[in-house]
Design a protein around this motif. Structure first.
Motif, PDB file in Angstrom:
ATOM      1  N   SER A 225       0.828  -1.205   0.000  1.00 31.41           N
ATOM      2  CA  SER A 225       0.000   0.000   0.000  1.00 31.41           C
ATOM      3  C   SER A 225       0.863   1.255   0.000  1.00 31.41           C
ATOM      4  CB  SER A 225      -0.948   0.007   1.201  1.00 31.41           C
ATOM      5  OG  SER A 225      -0.250   0.121   2.425  1.00 31.41           O
ATOM      6  N   LEU A 226       2.001   1.223   0.682  1.00 28.00           N
ATOM      7  CA  LEU A 226       2.908   2.366   0.691  1.00 28.00           C
ATOM      8  C   LEU A 226       3.548   2.559  -0.681  1.00 28.00           C
ATOM      9  CD1 LEU A 226       4.438   4.582   2.247  1.00 28.00           C
ATOM     10  CD2 LEU A 226       6.135   2.853   2.861  1.00 28.00           C
ATOM     11  N   SER A 227       3.990   1.465  -1.291  1.00 34.95           N
ATOM     12  CA  SER A 227       4.593   1.554  -2.623  1.00 34.95           C
ATOM     13  C   SER A 227       3.582   2.055  -3.644  1.00 34.95           C
ATOM     14  CB  SER A 227       5.130   0.179  -3.033  1.00 34.95           C
ATOM     15  OG  SER A 227       5.831   0.249  -4.248  1.00 34.95           O
ATOM     16  N   PHE A 228       2.346   1.592  -3.525  1.00 32.99           N
ATOM     17  CA  PHE A 228       1.270   2.029  -4.413  1.00 32.99           C
ATOM     18  C   PHE A 228       0.987   3.519  -4.226  1.00 32.99           C
ATOM     19  CE2 PHE A 228      -3.394   1.826  -5.629  1.00 32.99           C
ATOM     20  CZ  PHE A 228      -3.157   1.605  -6.974  1.00 32.99           C
ATOM     21  N   ALA A 229       1.055   3.988  -2.977  1.00 38.59           N
ATOM     22  CA  ALA A 229       0.855   5.413  -2.711  1.00 38.59           C
ATOM     23  C   ALA A 229       1.954   6.248  -3.357  1.00 38.59           C
ATOM     24  CB  ALA A 229       0.825   5.655  -1.204  1.00 38.59           C
ATOM     25  N   ASN A 230       3.181   5.761  -3.332  1.00 33.61           N
ATOM     26  CA  ASN A 230       4.273   6.448  -4.016  1.00 33.61           C
ATOM     27  C   ASN A 230       4.000   6.550  -5.508  1.00 33.61           C
ATOM     28  OD1 ASN A 230       6.824   7.559  -4.621  1.00 33.61           O
ATOM     29  ND2 ASN A 230       7.720   5.526  -4.879  1.00 33.61           N
ATOM     30  N   PHE A 231       3.522   5.456  -6.088  1.00 32.34           N
ATOM     31  CA  PHE A 231       3.187   5.452  -7.507  1.00 32.34           C
ATOM     32  C   PHE A 231       2.091   6.466  -7.807  1.00 32.34           C
ATOM     33  CE2 PHE A 231       0.542   3.585 -10.969  1.00 32.34           C
ATOM     34  CZ  PHE A 231       1.471   3.651 -11.998  1.00 32.34           C
ATOM     35  N   ARG A 232       1.040   6.475  -7.005  1.00 34.43           N
ATOM     36  CA  ARG A 232      -0.088   7.377  -7.250  1.00 34.43           C
ATOM     37  C   ARG A 232       0.279   8.834  -6.976  1.00 34.43           C
ATOM     38  NH1 ARG A 232      -5.103   5.463  -3.940  1.00 34.43           N
ATOM     39  NH2 ARG A 232      -6.083   7.158  -5.149  1.00 34.43           N
ATOM     40  N   THR A 233       1.169   9.065  -6.031  1.00 34.17           N
ATOM     41  CA  THR A 233       1.531  10.435  -5.666  1.00 34.17           C
ATOM     42  C   THR A 233       2.485  11.066  -6.664  1.00 34.17           C
ATOM     43  OG1 THR A 233       1.253   9.927  -3.322  1.00 34.17           O
ATOM     44  CG2 THR A 233       2.569  11.865  -3.855  1.00 34.17           C
ATOM     45  N   ASN A 234       3.450  10.297  -7.137  1.00 30.40           N
ATOM     46  CA  ASN A 234       4.545  10.883  -7.910  1.00 30.40           C
ATOM     47  C   ASN A 234       4.615  10.475  -9.376  1.00 30.40           C
ATOM     48  OD1 ASN A 234       6.043  12.294  -5.672  1.00 30.40           O
ATOM     49  ND2 ASN A 234       6.063  10.233  -4.833  1.00 30.40           N
ATOM     50  N   TYR A 235       3.842   9.455  -9.784  1.00 28.00           N
ATOM     51  CA  TYR A 235       4.027   8.947 -11.147  1.00 28.00           C
ATOM     52  C   TYR A 235       2.726   8.746 -11.926  1.00 28.00           C
ATOM     53  CZ  TYR A 235       8.664   8.048  -9.294  1.00 28.00           C
ATOM     54  OH  TYR A 235       9.903   8.196  -8.714  1.00 28.00           O
ATOM     55  N   LEU A 236       1.596   8.773 -11.272  1.00 30.22           N
ATOM     56  CA  LEU A 236       0.320   8.568 -11.958  1.00 30.22           C
ATOM     57  C   LEU A 236      -0.256   9.933 -12.331  1.00 30.22           C
ATOM     58  CD1 LEU A 236      -1.899   6.578 -12.872  1.00 30.22           C
ATOM     59  CD2 LEU A 236      -2.905   6.815 -10.604  1.00 30.22           C
ATOM     60  N   ASN A 237       0.227  10.501 -13.421  1.00 35.68           N
ATOM     61  CA  ASN A 237      -0.207  11.857 -13.751  1.00 35.68           C
ATOM     62  C   ASN A 237      -0.455  12.112 -15.231  1.00 35.68           C
ATOM     63  OD1 ASN A 237       2.446  11.773 -14.609  1.00 35.68           O
ATOM     64  ND2 ASN A 237       3.214  13.082 -12.958  1.00 35.68           N
ATOM     65  N   TRP A 238      -0.271  11.116 -16.082  1.00 35.27           N
ATOM     66  CA  TRP A 238      -0.522  11.378 -17.503  1.00 35.27           C
ATOM     67  C   TRP A 238      -1.123  10.188 -18.245  1.00 35.27           C
ATOM     68  CZ3 TRP A 238       2.465   8.552 -21.052  1.00 35.27           C
ATOM     69  CH2 TRP A 238       3.552   7.869 -20.507  1.00 35.27           C
ATOM     70  N   PHE A 239      -1.555   9.166 -17.532  1.00 37.89           N
ATOM     71  CA  PHE A 239      -2.270   8.052 -18.151  1.00 37.89           C
ATOM     72  C   PHE A 239      -3.339   7.563 -17.180  1.00 37.89           C
ATOM     73  CE2 PHE A 239       1.859   6.616 -16.507  1.00 37.89           C
ATOM     74  CZ  PHE A 239       1.444   5.841 -15.440  1.00 37.89           C
ATOM     75  N   GLU A 240      -4.333   6.872 -17.699  1.00 35.97           N
ATOM     76  CA  GLU A 240      -5.456   6.411 -16.894  1.00 35.97           C
ATOM     77  C   GLU A 240      -5.415   4.896 -16.740  1.00 35.97           C
ATOM     78  OE1 GLU A 240      -8.784   8.036 -19.084  1.00 35.97           O
ATOM     79  OE2 GLU A 240      -8.976   9.677 -17.630  1.00 35.97           O
ATOM     80  N   ILE A 241      -5.470   4.445 -15.499  1.00 36.17           N
ATOM     81  CA  ILE A 241      -5.531   3.017 -15.200  1.00 36.17           C
ATOM     82  C   ILE A 241      -6.896   2.725 -14.608  1.00 36.17           C
ATOM     83  CG2 ILE A 241      -4.532   1.127 -13.877  1.00 36.17           C
ATOM     84  CD1 ILE A 241      -1.899   2.629 -13.866  1.00 36.17           C
ATOM     85  N   ALA A 242      -7.622   1.815 -15.227  1.00 36.70           N
ATOM     86  CA  ALA A 242      -8.992   1.531 -14.819  1.00 36.70           C
ATOM     87  C   ALA A 242      -9.039   0.824 -13.475  1.00 36.70           C
ATOM     88  CB  ALA A 242      -9.686   0.684 -15.877  1.00 36.70           C
ATOM     89  N   GLN A 243     -10.104   1.087 -12.733  1.00 40.05           N
ATOM     90  CA  GLN A 243     -10.431   0.269 -11.564  1.00 40.05           C
ATOM     91  C   GLN A 243     -11.264  -0.908 -12.065  1.00 40.05           C
ATOM     92  OE1 GLN A 243     -12.433   2.642  -8.653  1.00 40.05           O
ATOM     93  NE2 GLN A 243     -10.882   4.241  -8.651  1.00 40.05           N
ATOM     94  N   ILE A 244     -10.749  -2.106 -11.862  1.00 39.24           N
ATOM     95  CA  ILE A 244     -11.410  -3.303 -12.396  1.00 39.24           C
ATOM     96  C   ILE A 244     -11.995  -4.126 -11.257  1.00 39.24           C
ATOM     97  CG2 ILE A 244     -11.011  -5.496 -13.578  1.00 39.24           C
ATOM     98  CD1 ILE A 244      -9.048  -4.106 -15.369  1.00 39.24           C
TER      99      ILE A 244
END
Length: 644
Positions: A225-244
């Motif tokens: 969950s911490l690693s995922f938060a890092n991804f969402r905070t600093n790297y998820l900013n120009w593409f869309e990943i669906a909630q499946i």
């Protein structure tokens, strides 16, 4: 010529959203540790508990109380104060040890909402009535397991983070009912030291995370969950990943079969060396190297590749494996005499598969008939985060905390995408609330346990979301995408497939990211500093492979290495033991301690039970000569995915 028919339907989904960076590094915490001894019935009896708040250690010892329960209640009540409101309490191995004793205690004092997955306590939200000078108010504390964030022993963590207080050398296993009073001073020093050391480790870890990534660890109970938060905070900013979720998740999950582990040849010949190689960070490598599903999925029926040869996604196919393969590379779940197993078979069957793995398998002679599936757009979504984290590992030496932190975050990210969306949660209800719940026909209760005057009720979380009128449920978005996780493991299997069915060497054994072969690999494969390249771990002069995770090695420098999954590290086997296990119907029985834990009774009991060690035929068919295991061959399955 008949017209090609294809039906497509774009599925509307929500998307995983970026997180905002916190402005301040606020991390209020306490650390806790419980010491126990074994009584005459082999139950673990708590006799000491320490709690550290960064300044003072509160110490409680059994000789001052009538019972362990009274001691624990006193300790927990000591932190039910307004100054600890919204604090996090951490214990190292809280999930499987300290939390077992505290679940009932916390429920006696206040109200708890535990989150439990696969029998382990992920967290406990605890609310209580606190008294200050003016009035009684409701306060809350969250209990977490620090080992779910920092997956190493306290001793190793102390050295990695170079904290002032290192774990002590006292051996707590020497304590018993007869000597715990005499050892009181040593025990309290040891227990308090563990609390202080853990506190310093968590502060150092949080400061490193915040300074580098602007994330506060207080909101994240696990490393994924911490690693995922890092991804969402600093790297998820120009593409869309669906909630499946729902039907799409259920379909795609069938393609998510994990790493490939097999035993092919059980032993080497005299004077035949074996070379053991590991891939340097296999999962981070494939995350960095390849494209992954983005955008909403499009469901289709028909042969999508007939009209779109570049279609990218997860397809349901009729799969036909070539009969001549020694090492089949497509794995699936099949029915065996020992239950459902993951095997790589020959034969023809139906299954879900990621399109890149299908394309790779065609090169090996597989045939596919696409029936339906889901297509996605694609993009490299992990390359920047993996490059940044791996650069930290290259810049900082292994002894530096930054290297250790980067390794943890890099290896934990992909698993968060596969988190099951429908896991169970426990709720604590009184008798009246339980009766209301039982009368609701739309709710299927999985289990009920008595917890003194209350009841622990186990139901699915998605059903809990519909019960706001009956219990204080909450809505939570898990932000998962099983397709991404499935592609990570598929790319990993593709990478490892280059070492299968290869006429340049004999393949004895493969694990998710390692191989055992009888010849050195070409130098082009080797570089321990490059992601995805191989590193030579051992040169072996004698080896016996009995099953996945069950083998022994005698290296060229006479180091004896064993892998015996499920067997205690304290129990040692000899090379001769493994040689004897090559013979038909042979087994070795070793007695070892097994811990029996009851969340609902708040007990841990240790009993000695026999453990059987023997070869298995769960993955491949075993071949014997003169009653000795000499080789294996693939299973063949039918259209129903049954072995014949």
């Amino acid at each position: 010529m008949g017209k090609l028919e294809l039906m497509e339907s774009l599925k509307k989904t929500k998307f995983i959203k970026p997180l905002q960076k916190p402005k301040k590094n606020i991390f209020n915490l306490l650390t806790l540790d419980i010491e126990t001894y074994l009584d005459e019935n082999n139950y673990q009896i708590p006799y000491c508990i320490c709690i550290y708040d960064g300044s003072n250690v509160s110490k409680y010892y059994l000789d001052e109380f009538e019972s362990s329960e009274e001691m624990l209640i006193k300790a927990i009540k000591s932190i039910c104060k307004w100054q600890y409101n919204n604090y996090n309490v951490y214990a190292h191995n809280f999930s499987s040890f300290d939390g077992i004793f505290l679940l009932k205690i916390l429920n006696k004092i206040g109200h708890i909402t535990p989150v439990i997955k696969e029998g382990k306590i992920i967290s406990i939200s605890f609310t209580y009535a606190g008294i200050n000078e003016e009035s009684t108010k409701i306060y809350s504390i969250n209990f977490f397991d620090s080992i779910l964030l920092l997956q190493a022993s306290l001793r190793k963590l102390g050295k990695s983070f170079k904290v002032k207080t290192q774990k002590g050398d006292f051996d707590p296993t020497i304590v018993n009912k007869n000597n715990f009073l005499k050892l009181k001073k040593e025990v309290i020093k040891y227990c308090a030291g563990d609390c202080i050391s853990l506190y310093e480790i968590l502060i150092e870890f949080n400061n490193l995370i915040f300074s580098k990534f602007k994330i506060n660890i207080k909101n994240y109970p696990t490393l994924p969950s911490l690693s995922f938060a890092n991804f969402r905070t600093n790297y998820l900013n120009w593409f869309e990943i669906a909630q499946i979720s729902g039907k799409i998740q259920d379909d795609i999950k069938l393609s998510y079969t994990g790493g490939s582990t097999d035993m092919f040849i059980p032993f080497n010949n005299v004077n035949e060396e074996i070379y053991i190689y590991d891939v340097n960070s296999l999962y981070p490598y494939v995350m960095n190297e390849f494209e992954y599903p983005i955008g909403s999925p499009t469901y289709f029926e028909g042969d999508i590749r007939s009209l779109n040869k570049e279609a990218f996604g997860i397809f349901y196919c009729e799969i036909k494996a070539p009969e001549y393969l020694e090492h089949p590379i497509i794995q699936t779940h099949v029915k065996t005499k020992n239950g459902v197993r993951t095997v790589s078979p020959l034969g023809t069957w139906f299954d879900w598969i990621c399109s890149p793995e299908m394309d790779n398998a065609i090169k090996f002679g597989y045939e596919f008939k696409i029936i339906k599936g889901y297509t996605f757009n694609k993009e490299k979504i992990f390359n920047r985060i993996i490059e940044d984290l791996y650069q930290l590992r290259l810049v900082y030496p292994k002894t530096d905390p930054m290297n250790f932190m980067a390794k943890l975050l890099m290896n934990s990210l992909y698993g968060r995408f596969s988190m099951y969306d429908n896991f169970t949660e426990l709720r604590i209800l009184n008798e009246e609330s339980l009766e209301n719940l039982l009368s609701n026909e739309n709710v299927s209760i999985q289990d009920i346990f008595s917890l003194d005057k209350d009841y622990i009720v186990q139901i699915k979380k998605n059903e809990l979301q519909e019960l706001n009128s009956l219990i204080d449920s909450f809505r939570e978005n898990h932000n998962i995408n099983i397709a991404v996780a499935s592609f990570v493991t598929a790319y990993a299997r593709i990478h490892m497939s280059m070492f299968k069915n290869n006429d340049k060497f004999k393949l004895f054994y493969t694990d998710t990211e390692s191989i055992a072969v009888n010849k050195p690999l070409d130098s082009s494969f080797i570089d321990p500093k490059v992601l995805g390249k191989m590193k030579l771990e051992h040169v072996v002069k004698k080896a016996i492979f009995l099953a996945p995770k069950l083998y022994c090695l005698m290296t060229d420098n006479n180091e004896f290495i064993t892998k015996t999954r499920g067997l205690s590290h304290d129990i040692k086997l000899q090379f001769e033991d493994f040689e004897n296990l090559l013979f038909k119907n042979s087994e070795i029985i070793k007695n070892q301690n097994k811990w029996f834990k009851s969340l609902y009774q708040g007990t841990i009991k240790i009993d000695e039970l026999p453990y059987s060690i023997k070869y298995t035929d769960n993955k491949r068919k075993l071949i014997f000569k003169d009653d000795k295991l000499v080789n294996t061959k693939p299973f063949t399955i039918n259209i129903e995915k049954e072995i014949f």
